[in-house]
Design a protein around this motif. Structure first.
Motif, PDB file in Angstrom:
ATOM      1  N   UNK A 161      -4.209   3.607 -10.694  1.00 49.43           N
ATOM      2  CA  UNK A 161      -3.095   3.079  -9.914  1.00 49.43           C
ATOM      3  C   UNK A 161      -3.044   1.566 -10.095  1.00 49.43           C
ATOM      4  N   UNK A 162      -1.844   1.024 -10.288  1.00 51.30           N
ATOM      5  CA  UNK A 162      -1.696  -0.406 -10.592  1.00 51.30           C
ATOM      6  C   UNK A 162      -0.585  -0.994  -9.747  1.00 51.30           C
ATOM      7  N   UNK A 163      -0.861  -2.168  -9.199  1.00 52.11           N
ATOM      8  CA  UNK A 163       0.148  -2.956  -8.488  1.00 52.11           C
ATOM      9  C   UNK A 163       0.155  -4.336  -9.129  1.00 52.11           C
ATOM     10  N   UNK A 164       1.286  -4.739  -9.688  1.00 47.23           N
ATOM     11  CA  UNK A 164       1.371  -6.011 -10.382  1.00 47.23           C
ATOM     12  C   UNK A 164       1.886  -7.123  -9.476  1.00 47.23           C
ATOM     13  N   UNK A 165       1.493  -8.343  -9.810  1.00 49.08           N
ATOM     14  CA  UNK A 165       1.949  -9.496  -9.042  1.00 49.08           C
ATOM     15  C   UNK A 165       3.434  -9.758  -9.325  1.00 49.08           C
ATOM     16  N   UNK A 166       4.025 -10.641  -8.536  1.00 41.83           N
ATOM     17  CA  UNK A 166       5.451 -10.955  -8.689  1.00 41.83           C
ATOM     18  C   UNK A 166       5.696 -11.589 -10.063  1.00 41.83           C
ATOM     19  N   UNK A 167       6.717 -11.109 -10.749  1.00 40.74           N
ATOM     20  CA  UNK A 167       7.042 -11.657 -12.060  1.00 40.74           C
ATOM     21  C   UNK A 167       8.559 -11.591 -12.256  1.00 40.74           C
ATOM     22  N   UNK A 168       9.103 -12.446 -13.083  1.00 40.11           N
ATOM     23  CA  UNK A 168      10.566 -12.423 -13.314  1.00 40.11           C
ATOM     24  C   UNK A 168      10.979 -11.196 -14.120  1.00 40.11           C
ATOM     25  N   UNK A 169      12.208 -10.768 -13.883  1.00 43.22           N
ATOM     26  CA  UNK A 169      12.750  -9.660 -14.671  1.00 43.22           C
ATOM     27  C   UNK A 169      13.003 -10.126 -16.103  1.00 43.22           C
ATOM     28  N   UNK A 170      12.631  -9.310 -17.055  1.00 39.54           N
ATOM     29  CA  UNK A 170      12.831  -9.655 -18.463  1.00 39.54           C
ATOM     30  C   UNK A 170      13.892  -8.746 -19.090  1.00 39.54           C
ATOM     31  N   UNK A 176       6.268   4.709 -13.319  1.00 43.94           N
ATOM     32  CA  UNK A 176       6.382   3.299 -12.935  1.00 43.94           C
ATOM     33  C   UNK A 176       7.576   3.052 -12.030  1.00 43.94           C
ATOM     34  N   UNK A 177       7.386   2.145 -11.086  1.00 40.32           N
ATOM     35  CA  UNK A 177       8.454   1.701 -10.180  1.00 40.32           C
ATOM     36  C   UNK A 177       8.486   0.184 -10.215  1.00 40.32           C
ATOM     37  N   UNK A 178       9.667  -0.362 -10.454  1.00 40.25           N
ATOM     38  CA  UNK A 178       9.851  -1.820 -10.400  1.00 40.25           C
ATOM     39  C   UNK A 178      10.708  -2.134  -9.179  1.00 40.25           C
ATOM     40  N   UNK A 215       5.574  -4.568  -9.691  1.00 39.97           N
ATOM     41  CA  UNK A 215       5.429  -3.299 -10.402  1.00 39.97           C
ATOM     42  C   UNK A 215       4.401  -2.416  -9.730  1.00 39.97           C
ATOM     43  N   UNK A 216       4.689  -1.088  -9.710  1.00 42.09           N
ATOM     44  CA  UNK A 216       3.765  -0.072  -9.216  1.00 42.09           C
ATOM     45  C   UNK A 216       3.723   1.042 -10.262  1.00 42.09           C
ATOM     46  N   UNK A 217       2.545   1.469 -10.647  1.00 49.61           N
ATOM     47  CA  UNK A 217       2.437   2.531 -11.642  1.00 49.61           C
ATOM     48  C   UNK A 217       1.162   3.325 -11.404  1.00 49.61           C
ATOM     49  N   UNK A 268       0.828  -1.211   0.000  1.00 50.77           N
ATOM     50  CA  UNK A 268       0.000   0.000   0.000  1.00 50.77           C
ATOM     51  C   UNK A 268       0.859   1.255   0.000  1.00 50.77           C
ATOM     52  N   UNK A 269       1.903   1.288   0.797  1.00 54.00           N
ATOM     53  CA  UNK A 269       2.730   2.494   0.872  1.00 54.00           C
ATOM     54  C   UNK A 269       3.421   2.770  -0.457  1.00 54.00           C
ATOM     55  N   UNK A 270       3.873   1.745  -1.145  1.00 53.78           N
ATOM     56  CA  UNK A 270       4.515   1.972  -2.442  1.00 53.78           C
ATOM     57  C   UNK A 270       3.499   2.423  -3.491  1.00 53.78           C
ATOM     58  N   UNK A 271       2.311   1.816  -3.473  1.00 53.22           N
ATOM     59  CA  UNK A 271       1.295   2.267  -4.431  1.00 53.22           C
ATOM     60  C   UNK A 271       0.851   3.690  -4.121  1.00 53.22           C
ATOM     61  N   UNK A 272       0.792   4.010  -2.836  1.00 54.07           N
ATOM     62  CA  UNK A 272       0.423   5.368  -2.440  1.00 54.07           C
ATOM     63  C   UNK A 272       1.492   6.375  -2.880  1.00 54.07           C
ATOM     64  N   UNK A 273       2.760   5.984  -2.754  1.00 53.90           N
ATOM     65  CA  UNK A 273       3.847   6.869  -3.172  1.00 53.90           C
ATOM     66  C   UNK A 273       3.760   7.158  -4.666  1.00 53.90           C
ATOM     67  N   UNK A 274       3.555   6.120  -5.474  1.00 55.17           N
ATOM     68  CA  UNK A 274       3.437   6.322  -6.924  1.00 55.17           C
ATOM     69  C   UNK A 274       2.246   7.215  -7.232  1.00 55.17           C
TER      70      UNK A 274
END
Length: 580
Positions: free
Chosen positions: A154-163, A198-200, A182-184, A77-83
Motif C-alpha cells: 500500500x502506498x500513499x504519495x506526498x503532494x505533487x503537481x499534476x503532470x 491507483x487513485x489520484x 496518490x494512493x495505490x 488513512x481512510x483513502x489508503x484503506x479503501x484502496x
C-alpha cells in the motif's frame, strides 16, 4: 497689680525655608504609600488573570491545530484503506482487470468521492487497463512512483503537481495549479502481483477538510491554518495564498520563547508559542502539530500549523490588565483622600496641643491641654485601609471564581464533545473512533497477558434494497434494531460498534477463534429469526479473524476480517467465514 499678658514666643527663621506642615508630610507619605500598594496589588492581580487568559488562548489555538491534523490523518488513512480493501478483493479481479464490472465500479467510486479525479487499474507492466474517466487507458504509467511502489505494498504519495492529467482535467476551484495525493495498492492473484489499483485525489480535499473544522469564530479571531510537508515546505495556505507564501520562501516556523506577558507553559510540547512569519513583522501565536500516524503508509510526516495575531489572541488579557489598573488608580485616589483627611484631623489635634503648650509656657490663666481624638482617627484610617484591601481581595476572589466556572464549563463541553465524537448518533453504539480506542486497550492487554483476541466484521445483506424499497427511515430502524440485538446478545466485556453504513464490528477479548465462530453463528441465527416490521426477515454476513502471535498491531487482523467478510458475501451471504 496685674501682670501683662505675655506674647506668644516667636522663632527667627528668615534664613531657612519654611518646612512642610505635619499635615502635608503625613498626607504625602501615607497617601503615596497607600496609592502604591493599591496599584501594585491591582497590577499583580491583573497580571495573574492575564497569564491565565493567555494560557487559555494558547490551549484553544493548539486544539484547533490538533483537530485539523487528526482530520487530515483520518482522510489519508481512510483513502489508503479503501484502496487496500478494493485491491485485495479477489472476486473483483477474478475475470480480469478491464472487465465492464471493474470499470463501472471505478466510475461509481469516483462519483461518490468527487475529489478522486482519476481512478485506474494498471497491469504488472504499467499499462492502464481501465480508468474511471478513460483519460489514460492503454497508456503506460510504469515510471510513476505510485505504480512502482504500489506493486509492492500500500502506498500513499506526498503532494505533487499534476503532470499528465493537468491539461485533461478542469482547473481547481481556487485557481491554483492542480496537485494530487496518490494512493495505490497491489492486486495479487495466487500471491503474485498482477496489477496496481491507483487513485489520484485532488489536494482540494485537504482544503475542504480544514475549512470544515475551522471554528465559527475563526474569521473574527483571525485564526489561519497551514500545512507543511515532512521537509518543512509549505503545501497548503488558506484563501489561495499559497503562491504568495511560497514566494516569501515561508518554511515551517520555529516557535520561540514567548514575551514576558505570555505563560511559560506555552513553550512546552503540545502548546502554542510565539513565532515569526515572513509576511509580517510582529510575531504570531503559533501552534504546530504533527499528523498522527494512523498507518505506516499514510504517515507522511506533515505538520498542521495554526496561527493567530498576538494582538487578537491576547486582546482580552490586555483589557483585563487595563481594567485592573484603572480600578487600582481609583482605589489609590480614594485611599489618598482618606489619608489626607486623617492627616488633617491629626494635625489639628497636634496644633491645638502646641497652642495650648505655648499658652501654658506664657503663664496664661485657663490654659489647659485639650482632649484629642487622634487615636480614633488613626483607627479609622486603618479600618478604611482594611476595607479597601478586603474589597480588592473580594474582587480577585470573584474573578478567580469566574475563571474557575468557565474552566469547569470548558471541561464539561470537552467531555460532551469527546462522547459525541466516539458514539454513533443513529444506534448509540461506538463509532469508528470509539472502537479504535477500545481496540487499542484490548490489543495492549492481549499482548501483555497472551490471551486470545478475535474480531467479527458484520454487514447487512442486501441493505440497499431495504432503503430502495422502504425508504431510509425504515433502513435506519433496521440498523437501530440490529445494533440493539448485537448489544443484547453479546457479553458486557465485548465491544460492538457501527463503523458506517450497514457495517458493524464486534471485538471479543479473551475469545479464541473457534469460540468467536460460535458467537458469530449465534448472532446470524438470532438476526435471521427476528423479523423486522415492514421489512421481514433480514440476514447478515460475518467475517472472522484473530490476533496472531507476534503481531504488534491490529491492522492485519482487521484486514483479514474484512477479507473473510467479502468471502462470506461471495459464498452466498447469511454465513460466516473465518480467515485465521
Amino acid at each position: 497689680m496685674t501682670q501683662p499678658r505675655p506674647p506668644p514666643p516667636t522663632h527667627s527663621s528668615a534664613s531657612k525655608p519654611r518646612p512642610w506642615s505635619l499635615r502635608t508630610q503625613i498626607a504625602v507619605v501615607f497617601g503615596s504609600l497607600v496609592a502604591l500598594v493599591a496599584m501594585l496589588l491591582s497590577l499583580a492581580f491583573g497580571e495573574l488573570l492575564k497569564l491565565q487568559i493567555q494560557h487559555e488562548a494558547a490551549a484553544s489555538l493548539h486544539t484547533v491545530a490538533h483537530n485539523a491534523s487528526k482530520a487530515l490523518a483520518n482522510g489519508l488513512f481512510e483513502r489508503s484503506r479503501l484502496v487496500q480493501v478494493m485491491a485485495s478483493s479477489q472476486h473483483l479481479w477474478k475475470n480480469g482487470l478491464d472487465t465492464p464490472d471493474v470499470t463501472a465500479l471505478l466510475q461509481r467510486l469516483q462519483a461518490t468521492q468527487p475529489h478522486s479525479l482519476w481512478i485506474g487499474v494498471a497491469d504488472a507492466q504499467g499499462i492502464v487497463q481501465t480508468d474511471s474517466n478513460h483519460l489514460l487507458q492503454g497508456k503506460s504509467v510504469s515510471d510513476r512512483p505510485w505504480f512502482q511502489a504500489g506493486l509492492k505494498d500500500v502506498y500513499v504519495g506526498d503532494v505533487h503537481p499534476a503532470e499528465r492529467l493537468e491539461k485533461m482535467l478542469p482547473p481547481s476551484a481556487n485557481g491554483e495549479p492542480l496537485r494530487f495525493v496518490d494512493f495505490s495498492a497491489p492486486i495479487r492473484q495466487q500471491g503474485q502481483p498482477v496489477g496496481v489499483l491507483g487513485i489520484q485525489s485532488s489536494w482540494d480535499w485537504a482544503r475542504d477538510a480544514i475549512e470544515d473544522l475551522r471554528p465559527v469564530y475563526a474569521d473574527q479571531a483571525q485564526i489561519a491554518l497551514f500545512v507543511f510537508n515532512r521537509q518543512g515546505r509549505l503545501i497548503y495556505a488558506p484563501q489561495g495564498q499559497l503562491a504568495r507564501f511560497m514566494a516569501l520562501d515561508q518554511a515551517l516556523p520555529a516557535t520561540e520563547g514567548p514575551s514576558t506577558s505570555a505563560t511559560d507553559s506555552m513553550n512546552t510540547p503540545g502548546q502554542a508559542a510565539l513565532a515569526h512569519w515572513k509576511d509580517a513583522d510582529a510575531p504570531f501565536l503559533t501552534a504546530v502539530t504533527t499528523l498522527p500516524a494512523r498507518s505506516l503508509a499514510s504517515d507522511l510526516g506533515w505538520y498542521v500549523v495554526a496561527r493567530q495575531p498576538t494582538q487578537t489572541a491576547f486582546a482580552a488579557a490586555n483589557s483585563v490588565v487595563l481594567q485592573a489598573l484603572f480600578g487600582g488608580i481609583a482605589a489609590a485616589m480614594l485611599a489618598a483622600l482618606i489619608a489626607w483627611l486623617a492627616a488633617r484631623r491629626l494635625s489639628e489635634d497636634l496644633n491645638s496641643l502646641s497652642q495650648a503648650a505655648l499658652y501654658i509656657e506664657a503663664g496664661m490663666p485657663g490654659a489647659v491641654v485639650p482632649q484629642t481624638h487622634s487615636t480614633r482617627e488613626v483607627q479609622r484610617l486603618s479600618s478604611t485601609l482594611g476595607h479597601m484591601t478586603r474589597r480588592l481581595l473580594a474582587m480577585n476572589e470573584a474573578m478567580e471564581e469566574t475563571v474557575r466556572q468557565r474552566t469547569l464549563e470548558l471541561q464539561h463541553a470537552n467531555l460532551e464533545l469527546s462522547h459525541l465524537a466516539s458514539s454513533d448518533p443513529l444506534t448509540g453504539l461506538l463509532n469508528r473512533r470509539g472502537f479504535e480506542t477500545q481496540l487499542s486497550y484490548a490489543l495492549a492487554l492481549a499482548r501483555r497477558s497472551g490471551r486470545p483476541l478475535s474480531v467479527i466484521s458484520l454487514d447487512v445483506d442486501h441493505f440497499k434494497r431495504v432503503n430502495d424499497n422502504h425508504g431510509h427511515e425504515v433502513g435506519d430502524n433496521v440498523l437501530r434494531s440490529l445494533g440493539g440485538q448485537l448489544k443484547e446478545r453479546l457479553r458486557s466485556s465485548d465491544v460492538v460498534a457501527r463503523l458506517g453504513g450497514e457495517e458493524f464490528m464486534v471485538l471479543l477479548p479473551d475469545t479464541a477463534l473457534d469460540k468467536a465462530l460460535e458467537t458469530a453463528l449465534q448472532l446470524l441465527a438470532s438476526v435471521q429469526a427476528y423479523p423486522e416490521p415492514r421489512v421481514g426477515r433480514i440476514t447478515v454476513s460475518a467475517g472472522l479473524s484473530a490476533l496472531r502471535p507476534g503481531e504488534e498491531d491490529a491492522a492485519a487482523m482487521l484486514r483479514r476480517s474484512d477479507e473473510a467478510l467479502y468471502a462470506a458475501k461471495a459464498a452466498g451471504r447469511n454465513c460466516a467465514q473465518v480467515l485465521a
